[in-house]
Design an enzyme around this catalytic site. Structure first.
Site, short mmCIF file in Angstrom:
data_model
loop_
_atom_site.label_atom_id
_atom_site.label_comp_id
_atom_site.label_asym_id
_atom_site.label_seq_id
_atom_site.Cartn_x
_atom_site.Cartn_y
_atom_site.Cartn_z
N LYS A 80 0.71 -1.13 0.15
CA LYS A 80 0.17 0.14 -0.09
C LYS A 80 0.88 1.00 -0.22
O LYS A 80 2.37 1.08 0.75
CB LYS A 80 -0.92 -0.02 1.16
CG LYS A 80 -2.07 0.78 1.62
CD LYS A 80 -3.27 0.50 0.53
CE LYS A 80 -4.65 0.79 0.58
NZ LYS A 80 -5.36 -0.15 -0.11
N GLY A 179 -23.05 4.31 4.40
CA GLY A 179 -21.66 4.26 3.51
C GLY A 179 -22.79 4.26 2.28
O GLY A 179 -23.20 2.84 1.88
N GLY A 181 -21.88 4.56 -1.40
CA GLY A 181 -21.24 5.22 -2.40
C GLY A 181 -21.61 3.46 -3.23
O GLY A 181 -22.03 3.13 -3.18
N VAL A 183 -20.28 0.61 -3.28
CA VAL A 183 -19.83 -0.67 -3.15
C VAL A 183 -21.26 -0.46 -2.15
O VAL A 183 -22.50 -1.63 -1.93
CB VAL A 183 -19.22 -0.64 -1.43
CG1 VAL A 183 -19.35 -2.33 -1.12
CG2 VAL A 183 -17.76 -1.37 -2.47
P1 NAD Z 1 -17.17 5.35 -1.77
O1 NAD Z 1 -16.07 6.55 -1.72
O2 NAD Z 1 -17.79 5.44 -3.70
O3 NAD Z 1 -18.43 5.11 -0.59
C1 NAD Z 1 -18.12 5.72 0.67
C2 NAD Z 1 -19.49 6.27 1.09
O4 NAD Z 1 -19.40 6.53 2.00
C3 NAD Z 1 -19.21 8.10 0.42
O5 NAD Z 1 -20.55 8.35 -0.56
C4 NAD Z 1 -19.33 8.82 1.82
O6 NAD Z 1 -20.31 10.23 1.19
C5 NAD Z 1 -20.34 8.01 2.89
N1 NAD Z 1 -19.43 8.26 3.75
C6 NAD Z 1 -18.39 8.98 4.25
N2 NAD Z 1 -18.13 9.10 5.65
C7 NAD Z 1 -19.75 8.61 6.12
C8 NAD Z 1 -19.83 8.61 7.87
N3 NAD Z 1 -19.77 9.08 8.09
N4 NAD Z 1 -21.89 8.86 7.46
C9 NAD Z 1 -22.01 8.34 6.65
N5 NAD Z 1 -21.93 8.18 5.24
C10 NAD Z 1 -19.80 7.93 5.11
O7 NAD Z 1 -16.43 4.29 -1.53
P2 NAD Z 1 -16.84 2.38 -1.98
O8 NAD Z 1 -15.29 2.79 -3.03
O9 NAD Z 1 -17.51 2.50 -1.74
O10 NAD Z 1 -15.76 2.37 -0.78
C11 NAD Z 1 -16.21 2.18 0.19
C12 NAD Z 1 -15.74 0.96 1.64
O11 NAD Z 1 -14.91 -0.08 0.83
C13 NAD Z 1 -14.41 2.34 1.42
O12 NAD Z 1 -13.79 2.23 2.97
C14 NAD Z 1 -13.60 1.11 0.31
O13 NAD Z 1 -11.86 1.77 1.24
C15 NAD Z 1 -13.64 -0.05 0.84
N6 NAD Z 1 -13.36 -0.50 0.11
C16 NAD Z 1 -14.25 -0.43 -1.42
C17 NAD Z 1 -13.29 -1.33 -2.37
C18 NAD Z 1 -14.16 -1.08 -3.59
O14 NAD Z 1 -13.99 -2.29 -4.45
N7 NAD Z 1 -15.14 0.07 -3.55
C19 NAD Z 1 -13.18 -2.91 -2.12
C20 NAD Z 1 -12.45 -3.13 -0.79
C21 NAD Z 1 -12.68 -2.21 0.02
#
Ligand code: NAD
Length: 353
Positions: A80, A179, A181, A183
């Site tokens: 990382k 969240g 977003g 995922v």
């Molecule tokens: P993303 O940024 O698209 O979604 C995260 C969401 O969480 C955003 O909509 C944001 O507004 C919201 N958020 C932030 N703080 C918050 C809070 N305090 N309360 C409620 N909502 C809040 O990210 P993502 O790609 O959906 O990933 C989500 C998590 O999963 C991250 O921690 C990421 O590291 C992890 N992850 C993602 C993937 C992937 O394929 N995208 C893979 C493994 C792990």
């Protein structure tokens, strides 16, 4: 700032600090373990409050990548990188090129992917100085891996529900998603299709509104989502949400979400177990994304992807079986299982693509 005696050092193979005065780059690359392959992991840009905070983040994230890829049966190690800075203010082509040169200096032991604060376009600029980046559309036929991540987390929830509640689906269950977003939204969709009532929170109003409108998600204040009276809590926003303050207030019997490093400290896994909460380790159930990225990078036939993601269920079943018989926290047991996969000649629980 200690490195070798840092609580998260965990025998990292390599921790390198890089700086470039001209562009303002200050970055750390951590490579935890390359037994199975190069350390592949995201390059995160974040305005860390201190060098210590940046170091802790990169060490914990790279170790998590080792375990995630090992459990997923991928020929990848754990790595990382973090860039200290605000991606909205401090990012520049010169800084990204300097980061590319820094990555290149490790000769491929670390391969960068996108992460929070970096986008495929940023990796393309880094790629002017190194070929050790992944996630470039032209090179990798890249697609968004988050649907695969959501699918794996959903399978993890199904497995936990079967184990804890003896149910074959989420029909009639209440699930809180923190969240909505990339995922979280897709996970909410899978849960709704499976018959769950989904409660969702997000700090961005448009994300909550979309989930309400398109999926019928019940909107909850972000301050209340963790302690909602539900069957399953799925943290899909931030790391560190399971801690000494939040755990006593949880009312869900199962915690299973996508966010990396949900446990604030290793003691929090034990705290959850003491409360009788079934915690599905994040690095085990959120591996769908790295599996998808590997298929993209290697040009593998994507028809094998669903079966590969199913492997998450096999691993989780094994961890839950051991947790019952050994009465130990699931995060510890998932790490132990991952370390078994790092041993020479280790075979996965079930043959996969
Ligand atoms: P993303 O940024 O698209 O979604 C995260 C969401 O969480 C955003 O909509 C944001 O507004 C919201 N958020 C932030 N703080 C918050 C809070 N305090 N309360 C409620 N909502 C809040 O990210 P993502 O790609 O959906 O990933 C989500 C998590 O999963 C991250 O921690 C990421 O590291 C992890 N992850 C993602 C993937 C992937 O394929 N995208 C893979 C493994 C792990």
């Amino acid at each position: 700032m200690s490195v070798f005696s840092h609580p998260d050092f965990d025998s990292h193979e390599l921790v390198v600090f890089g700086a470039d005065a001209a562009s303002g780059l200050r970055a750390i690359i951590a490579v935890h373990d390359t037994t199975l392959g190069p350390g592949v992991g995201g390059c995160r840009m974040y305005p860390y409050a201190s060098d210590e905070a940046a170091l802790m983040d990169v060490l914990r994230l790279s170790r998590g990548m080792t375990y995630k890829s090992a459990l997923a049966g991928l020929p990848l190690g754990g790595g990382k990188s973090v860039i200290v800075g605000d991606p909205r203010k401090d990012k520049s082509p010169a800084l990204l090129r300097a980061m590319g040169a820094f990555i290149d200096s490790l000769g491929g032991r670390y391969v960068a992917a996108e992460d929070s604060g970096t986008a495929p376009a940023d990796l393309a600029v880094m790629a002017e100085r190194t070929r050790h980046v992944s996630g470039l559309a032209a090179q990798d036929h890249a697609g968004d891996p988050s649907p695969s991540t959501a699918r794996g987390v959903f399978l993890g929830i199904r497995t936990a529900v079967r184990h804890r509640l003896g149910a074959d689906s989420c029909a009639g269950l209440r699930v809180a998603v923190q969240g909505l977003g990339h995922v979280g939204f897709r996970l909410a969709e899978l849960l709704c299709e499976d018959g769950a009532t989904v409660y969702g929170a997000d700090v961005h109003a448009e994300n909550v509104e979309r989930a309400r409108r398109e999926l019928g998600v019940q909107v909850v204040d972000p301050r209340d989502i963790l302690s909602l009276d539900v069957d399953v809590l799925a943290p899909c926003a931030l790391g560190g949400v399971l801690n000494a303050q939040s755990i006593p207030a949880l009312r869900a019997g199962i915690v299973a979400g996508a966010a990396n490093n949900q446990l604030s400290t290793p003691a929090d896994g034990a705290r959850l177990a003491q409360r009788g909460i079934l915690y599905c380790p994040d690095f085990l159930i959120n591996a769908g994304g790295i599996i998808d990225v590997h298929y993209q990078r290697s040009g593998l036939d994507r028809s094998g992807l669903p079966a590969h993601i199913q492997r998450i269920q096999d691993n989780l079943e094994e961890v839950l079986r051991r947790a019952d018989s050994e009465q130990r926290p699931t995060d510890e047991l998932a790490e132990a299982l991952a370390r078994e996969y790092l041993q020479p000649g280790a075979a996965p629980l079930r043959a996969t693509a």
